[in-house]
Design a protein around this motif. Structure first.
Motif, PDB file in Angstrom:
ATOM      1  N   ALA A  31      -6.076  19.997  16.813  1.00  0.00           N
ATOM      2  CA  ALA A  31      -5.294  20.919  15.986  1.00  0.00           C
ATOM      3  C   ALA A  31      -4.185  21.588  16.800  1.00  0.00           C
ATOM      4  O   ALA A  31      -3.023  21.659  16.370  1.00  0.00           O
ATOM      5  N   VAL A  32      -4.534  22.056  17.995  1.00  0.00           N
ATOM      6  CA  VAL A  32      -3.541  22.708  18.849  1.00  0.00           C
ATOM      7  C   VAL A  32      -2.495  21.698  19.311  1.00  0.00           C
ATOM      8  O   VAL A  32      -1.291  21.971  19.316  1.00  0.00           O
ATOM      9  N   ALA A  33      -2.948  20.498  19.710  1.00  0.00           N
ATOM     10  CA  ALA A  33      -2.026  19.472  20.211  1.00  0.00           C
ATOM     11  C   ALA A  33      -1.074  18.998  19.123  1.00  0.00           C
ATOM     12  O   ALA A  33       0.122  18.825  19.358  1.00  0.00           O
ATOM     13  N   ALA A  34      -1.611  18.784  17.912  1.00  0.00           N
ATOM     14  CA  ALA A  34      -0.777  18.273  16.833  1.00  0.00           C
ATOM     15  C   ALA A  34       0.316  19.268  16.464  1.00  0.00           C
ATOM     16  O   ALA A  34       1.479  18.897  16.263  1.00  0.00           O
ATOM     17  N   CYS A  35      -0.046  20.544  16.378  1.00  0.00           N
ATOM     18  CA  CYS A  35       0.963  21.552  16.035  1.00  0.00           C
ATOM     19  C   CYS A  35       1.997  21.693  17.145  1.00  0.00           C
ATOM     20  O   CYS A  35       3.187  21.877  16.879  1.00  0.00           O
ATOM     21  N   ALA A  36       1.549  21.597  18.402  1.00  0.00           N
ATOM     22  CA  ALA A  36       2.498  21.661  19.518  1.00  0.00           C
ATOM     23  C   ALA A  36       3.431  20.460  19.490  1.00  0.00           C
ATOM     24  O   ALA A  36       4.643  20.584  19.702  1.00  0.00           O
ATOM     25  N   ALA A  37       2.881  19.279  19.216  1.00  0.00           N
ATOM     26  CA  ALA A  37       3.706  18.070  19.168  1.00  0.00           C
ATOM     27  C   ALA A  37       4.721  18.129  18.033  1.00  0.00           C
ATOM     28  O   ALA A  37       5.828  17.594  18.143  1.00  0.00           O
ATOM     29  N   ALA A  38       4.331  18.786  16.938  1.00  0.00           N
ATOM     30  CA  ALA A  38       5.228  18.903  15.788  1.00  0.00           C
ATOM     31  C   ALA A  38       6.199  20.076  15.932  1.00  0.00           C
ATOM     32  O   ALA A  38       7.016  20.317  15.033  1.00  0.00           O
ATOM     33  N   GLY A  39       6.095  20.818  17.033  1.00  0.00           N
ATOM     34  CA  GLY A  39       6.977  21.963  17.256  1.00  0.00           C
ATOM     35  C   GLY A  39       6.677  23.148  16.368  1.00  0.00           C
ATOM     36  O   GLY A  39       7.557  23.981  16.114  1.00  0.00           O
ATOM     37  N   GLN A  40       5.430  23.244  15.911  1.00  0.00           N
ATOM     38  CA  GLN A  40       5.054  24.335  15.017  1.00  0.00           C
ATOM     39  C   GLN A  40       4.479  25.513  15.792  1.00  0.00           C
ATOM     40  O   GLN A  40       3.751  25.334  16.758  1.00  0.00           O
ATOM     41  N   LYS A  41       4.805  26.691  15.358  1.00  0.00           N
ATOM     42  CA  LYS A  41       4.210  27.916  15.884  1.00  0.00           C
ATOM     43  C   LYS A  41       3.225  28.436  14.840  1.00  0.00           C
ATOM     44  O   LYS A  41       3.620  28.925  13.785  1.00  0.00           O
ATOM     45  N   ARG A  42       1.948  28.269  15.115  1.00  0.00           N
ATOM     46  CA  ARG A  42       0.926  28.642  14.158  1.00  0.00           C
ATOM     47  C   ARG A  42       0.076  29.773  14.706  1.00  0.00           C
ATOM     48  O   ARG A  42      -0.120  29.914  15.911  1.00  0.00           O
ATOM     49  N   THR A  43      -0.464  30.576  13.798  1.00  0.00           N
ATOM     50  CA  THR A  43      -1.367  31.645  14.216  1.00  0.00           C
ATOM     51  C   THR A  43      -2.720  31.051  14.595  1.00  0.00           C
ATOM     52  O   THR A  43      -3.051  29.911  14.233  1.00  0.00           O
ATOM     53  N   MET A  44      -3.512  31.848  15.293  1.00  0.00           N
ATOM     54  CA  MET A  44      -4.841  31.377  15.668  1.00  0.00           C
ATOM     55  C   MET A  44      -5.687  31.078  14.434  1.00  0.00           C
ATOM     56  O   MET A  44      -6.452  30.110  14.415  1.00  0.00           O
ATOM     57  N   LYS A  45      -5.538  31.875  13.379  1.00  0.00           N
ATOM     58  CA  LYS A  45      -6.299  31.634  12.157  1.00  0.00           C
ATOM     59  C   LYS A  45      -5.886  30.312  11.519  1.00  0.00           C
ATOM     60  O   LYS A  45      -6.727  29.555  11.025  1.00  0.00           O
ATOM     61  N   GLU A  46      -4.587  30.019  11.513  1.00  0.00           N
ATOM     62  CA  GLU A  46      -4.132  28.755  10.938  1.00  0.00           C
ATOM     63  C   GLU A  46      -4.649  27.569  11.743  1.00  0.00           C
ATOM     64  O   GLU A  46      -5.110  26.572  11.172  1.00  0.00           O
ATOM     65  N   LEU A  47      -4.572  27.663  13.054  1.00  0.00           N
ATOM     66  CA  LEU A  47      -5.068  26.581  13.905  1.00  0.00           C
ATOM     67  C   LEU A  47      -6.569  26.380  13.703  1.00  0.00           C
ATOM     68  O   LEU A  47      -7.056  25.252  13.660  1.00  0.00           O
ATOM     69  N   SER A  48      -7.290  27.472  13.578  1.00  0.00           N
ATOM     70  CA  SER A  48      -8.729  27.388  13.337  1.00  0.00           C
ATOM     71  C   SER A  48      -9.010  26.685  12.009  1.00  0.00           C
ATOM     72  O   SER A  48      -9.918  25.843  11.918  1.00  0.00           O
ATOM     73  N   GLY A  49      -8.222  27.007  10.996  1.00  0.00           N
ATOM     74  CA  GLY A  49      -8.388  26.365   9.694  1.00  0.00           C
ATOM     75  C   GLY A  49      -8.081  24.879   9.750  1.00  0.00           C
ATOM     76  O   GLY A  49      -8.771  24.067   9.114  1.00  0.00           O
ATOM     77  N   PHE A  50      -7.060  24.494  10.519  1.00  0.00           N
ATOM     78  CA  PHE A  50      -6.735  23.075  10.664  1.00  0.00           C
ATOM     79  C   PHE A  50      -7.877  22.341  11.368  1.00  0.00           C
ATOM     80  O   PHE A  50      -8.261  21.239  10.972  1.00  0.00           O
ATOM     81  N   ALA A  51      -8.415  22.936  12.440  1.00  0.00           N
ATOM     82  CA  ALA A  51      -9.506  22.299  13.180  1.00  0.00           C
ATOM     83  C   ALA A  51     -10.720  22.101  12.287  1.00  0.00           C
ATOM     84  O   ALA A  51     -11.440  21.093  12.394  1.00  0.00           O
ATOM     85  N   ARG A  52     -10.956  23.038  11.377  1.00  0.00           N
ATOM     86  CA  ARG A  52     -12.103  22.957  10.467  1.00  0.00           C
ATOM     87  C   ARG A  52     -12.036  21.716   9.592  1.00  0.00           C
ATOM     88  O   ARG A  52     -13.080  21.178   9.161  1.00  0.00           O
ATOM     89  N   LEU A  53     -10.828  21.204   9.323  1.00  0.00           N
ATOM     90  CA  LEU A  53     -10.700  20.003   8.512  1.00  0.00           C
ATOM     91  C   LEU A  53     -11.353  18.804   9.178  1.00  0.00           C
ATOM     92  O   LEU A  53     -11.780  17.860   8.511  1.00  0.00           O
ATOM     93  N   GLY A  54     -11.412  18.824  10.511  1.00  0.00           N
ATOM     94  CA  GLY A  54     -12.045  17.732  11.239  1.00  0.00           C
ATOM     95  C   GLY A  54     -13.521  17.953  11.467  1.00  0.00           C
ATOM     96  O   GLY A  54     -14.332  17.031  11.345  1.00  0.00           O
ATOM     97  N   SER A  55     -13.887  19.179  11.796  1.00  0.00           N
ATOM     98  CA  SER A  55     -15.278  19.530  12.073  1.00  0.00           C
ATOM     99  C   SER A  55     -15.445  21.017  11.843  1.00  0.00           C
ATOM    100  O   SER A  55     -14.667  21.821  12.377  1.00  0.00           O
ATOM    101  N   GLY A  56     -16.445  21.384  11.067  1.00  0.00           N
ATOM    102  CA  GLY A  56     -16.636  22.800  10.763  1.00  0.00           C
ATOM    103  C   GLY A  56     -16.771  23.643  12.003  1.00  0.00           C
ATOM    104  O   GLY A  56     -16.143  24.704  12.128  1.00  0.00           O
TER     105      GLY A  56
END
Length: 254
Positions: free
Chosen positions: A42-67
């Motif tokens: 989640a962190v790598a993908a957003c960094a690669a896409a040049g996105q600045k995401r909050t910790m809550k957003e990154l946590s939510g993205f990671a949850r899509l792969g594994s709770g």
């Protein structure tokens, strides 16, 4: 792999991507490798896409792969509820060590996702375990705020054993333990009887994690390492969250 695709889509990466993932402990064996892997993705993908995401957003993205990956993003002592996890205390708030006894090789026969589905649909104890978890969470937060390691450790041990009781009652039953698992539990009990504060927890796998104070970690490690069937022992501590590491000019996503 659908979970990885879901994380990439959330990060706005629609094209095909090459994902390189490495870890230094057993994969798909009940040691939360998916949690660390999807938090890193989640962190790598957003960094690669040049996105600045909050910790809550990154946590939510990671949850899509594994709770459980939702908890790995903020780091420290974290609680996952609903769509994301929040850090409820920094890593050093409660000094603790986690002595991990690796009690088997290779992947487990039944994945965590399948095991949870089977327990949810067939175990007569599952609803009671879920209700107990809600009570356990409130008690765990009180113990953490009070910096009461014995209370928190004892609660973690009870909760883990109840989870495995739930799994054993599924149809067909889920038995993740091996002989070394039981031997480790007995050693942890003997350590407590000898005055060494240590409490065992076990995820959906055979491996035992003993929670203890930092000053007891070496004693616990020495007690677990010689057990027949224990392949390796790691000593871990609460750590920071997932982040991008710059290494030799090349950004390594972790």
């Amino acid at each position: 792999m659908r979970p990885a695709r879901a994380v990439l889509d959330a990060a706005g990466i629609r094209d095909r991507a090459v994902i390189e993932s490495r870890n230094d402990f057993p994969t798909a064996a009940g040691l939360a490798s998916s949690a660390s892997g999807f938090a890193a993705l989640a962190v790598a993908a957003c960094a690669a896409a040049g996105q600045k995401r909050t910790m809550k957003e990154l946590s939510g993205f990671a949850r899509l792969g594994s709770g459980s990956a939702a908890r790995s993003v903020p780091g420290g002592w974290a609680v996952w509820q609903d769509e994301h996890a929040d850090q409820v205390a920094p890593p050093d708030y409660l000094p603790a060590r986690f002595v991990v006894a690796v009690c088997g090789d290779g992947r487990k026969a039944v994945s965590s996702r399948e095991g949870m589905r089977r327990s949810r649909e067939t175990s007569p104890y599952h609803r009671a375990w879920i209700e107990q978890c809600q009570r356990d969470l409130a008690e765990a937060l009180r113990s953490l705020r009070a910096r009461d390691l014995p209370a928190l450790g004892a609660l973690a041990e009870r909760n883990a054993l109840r989870m495995h009781a739930d799994a054993l009652a599924a149809d067909p039953p889920l038995l993740y333990w091996v002989p070394a698992t039981v031997a480790c539990l007995q050693v942890v009990q003997r350590l407590r009887d000898a005055g060494i504060g240590a409490w065992a927890t076990i995820d959906a796998g055979p491996h035992v994690v003993a929670m203890c104070a930092p000053e007891h970690a070496s004693r616990v490690e020495d007690a677990l390492r010689p057990i027949a069937g224990v392949r390796e022992v790691f000593v871990c501590a609460p750590a920071g969250g997932a982040h991008v590491v710059e290494q030799g000019g090349d950004a390594r996503r972790r």
